[in-house]
Design a protein around this motif. Structure first.
Motif, PDB file in Angstrom:
ATOM      1  N   ASP A 293      -0.652  46.483  67.667  1.00  0.00           N
ATOM      2  CA  ASP A 293       0.389  46.632  68.463  1.00  0.00           C
ATOM      3  C   ASP A 293       1.477  45.442  68.534  1.00  0.00           C
ATOM      4  O   ASP A 293       1.009  44.409  69.327  1.00  0.00           O
ATOM      5  CB  ASP A 293       0.091  47.306  69.771  1.00  0.00           C
ATOM      6  N   PHE A 294       2.644  45.480  67.811  1.00  0.00           N
ATOM      7  CA  PHE A 294       3.337  44.105  67.875  1.00  0.00           C
ATOM      8  C   PHE A 294       4.147  44.132  68.918  1.00  0.00           C
ATOM      9  O   PHE A 294       4.787  42.949  69.537  1.00  0.00           O
ATOM     10  CB  PHE A 294       4.465  44.366  66.557  1.00  0.00           C
ATOM     11  N   ASP A 295       4.233  45.102  69.772  1.00  0.00           N
ATOM     12  CA  ASP A 295       4.650  44.921  71.282  1.00  0.00           C
ATOM     13  C   ASP A 295       3.692  44.377  72.344  1.00  0.00           C
ATOM     14  O   ASP A 295       4.102  43.877  73.469  1.00  0.00           O
ATOM     15  CB  ASP A 295       5.313  46.347  71.949  1.00  0.00           C
ATOM     16  N   ASP A 296       2.285  44.157  71.763  1.00  0.00           N
ATOM     17  CA  ASP A 296       1.484  43.678  72.770  1.00  0.00           C
ATOM     18  C   ASP A 296       0.385  42.949  71.964  1.00  0.00           C
ATOM     19  O   ASP A 296      -0.888  43.453  72.090  1.00  0.00           O
ATOM     20  CB  ASP A 296       0.773  44.729  73.716  1.00  0.00           C
TER      21      ASP A 296
ATOM     22  N   ARG B  36      -1.389  43.867  78.065  1.00  0.00           N
ATOM     23  CA  ARG B  36      -1.450  45.070  78.589  1.00  0.00           C
ATOM     24  C   ARG B  36      -2.868  45.774  78.904  1.00  0.00           C
ATOM     25  O   ARG B  36      -2.954  46.783  79.452  1.00  0.00           O
ATOM     26  CB  ARG B  36      -0.759  46.074  78.250  1.00  0.00           C
TER      27      ARG B  36
END
Length: 280
Positions: A148-151, A156
């Protein structure tokens, strides 16, 4: 392996130490990388006992630190003019999120970003040495991972085994992307699953995973058996021209669909360049 130099991370015990012994018996000069001086010196003694005539050296590094990885590469380059085998073996699994001095989640820092950086810093030496081999120890746990490149730093939500799986997925994707970049050179790279090995791995965790490791110990293979595929990829003429593959029990194995996603591999490469400071 006479006259060949092998650099092995995570070499103070388990698979790394057994691989070092095997390669030393074949005549290789083995350079062990460890974080703790005492444990690494003990590993050197164990390799010399297994192969009394072998040339054995050690270098100290904390693979959770990008600065330490850079110092490791610089020290190696100052001592050795060649590198025939780079065995990225060191691995970490933890059950509570930790952040390194570089602001990276510790599992990904140790298991992916460190070998990514170290490999890139030593690539020119290996190209000049050629033929040479880069071996990345992954795991079938990669199938449980998800990038998950956003996390990417697991801010999270942190589940130790899932993050470990993601780091092992990253190992295979790194291997695929690196193999493409090495086409036309005499350097190859492959990844592997060593099997479920009875070592000290996972003993630094708490709770469920620690109990799972203890319960499963009777069904696990020895570190010596677990090292066999690493040694095979490092030394066998059968895989001299093979690159970009994933192996288990000394044979190619098809990894998960995510691990075969070249677009994902390229994105991970770009992000890894940015986070480690590697250029090019």
């Amino acid at each position: 392996m006479d006259g060949k130099v092998c650099l092995i991370t995570g070499a103070t015990g388990g698979i790394g130490l057994e691989a070092a012994k095997a390669l030393a018996r074949m005549g290789a000069t083995v350079v062990l990388v460890g974080r703790d001086a005492g444990r690494t010196e003990a590993a050197v003694a164990a390799v010399k006992e297994a192969a009394p005539s072998a040339q054995v050296d050690w270098l100290r590094a904390d693979l959770a630190s990008l600065k330490s990885v850079r110092e490791l590469a610089q020290t190696f380059r100052s001592r050795y003019p060649r590198l025939d085998v780079l065995l990225n073996n060191a691995g970490l699994i933890i059950d509570r999120r930790q952040v390194t001095e570089d602001g990276l989640e510790a599992t990904m820092a140790t298991n992916h970003f460190a070998p990514f950086l170290l490999t890139n810093l030593l690539l020119d030496v290996m190209k000049a040495t050629g033929p040479a081999r880069i071996i990345n120890v992954s795991s079938d746990a990669h199938a449980a991972g998800k990038l998950d490149f956003d996390d990417l730093q697991s801010e999270r939500g942190f589940i130790g085994f899932r993050v470990y799986g993601t780091s092992k997925l990253a190992n295979i994707l790194f291997t695929r992307a690196l193999a493409k970049r090495l086409e036309g050179t005499q350097v190859t790279t492959n990844a592997l699953h060593p099997g479920v090995v009875r070592t000290g791995f996972g003993h630094n965790t708490q709770g469920f995973f620690r109990h799972l490791v203890k319960l499963g110990a009777a069904f696990m293979i020895s570190a010596e058996k677990g090292a066999r595929t690493s040694v095979y990829l490092a030394s066998s003429p059968e895989v001299e021209a093979v690159s970009g593959q994933y192996f288990y029990k000394c044979r190619p194995k098809k990894p998960s669909s995510a691990a075969r996603n070249d677009a994902l591999a390229e994105r991970l490469w770009q992000v890894s360049e940015q986070l480690t400071g590697v250029k090019g």
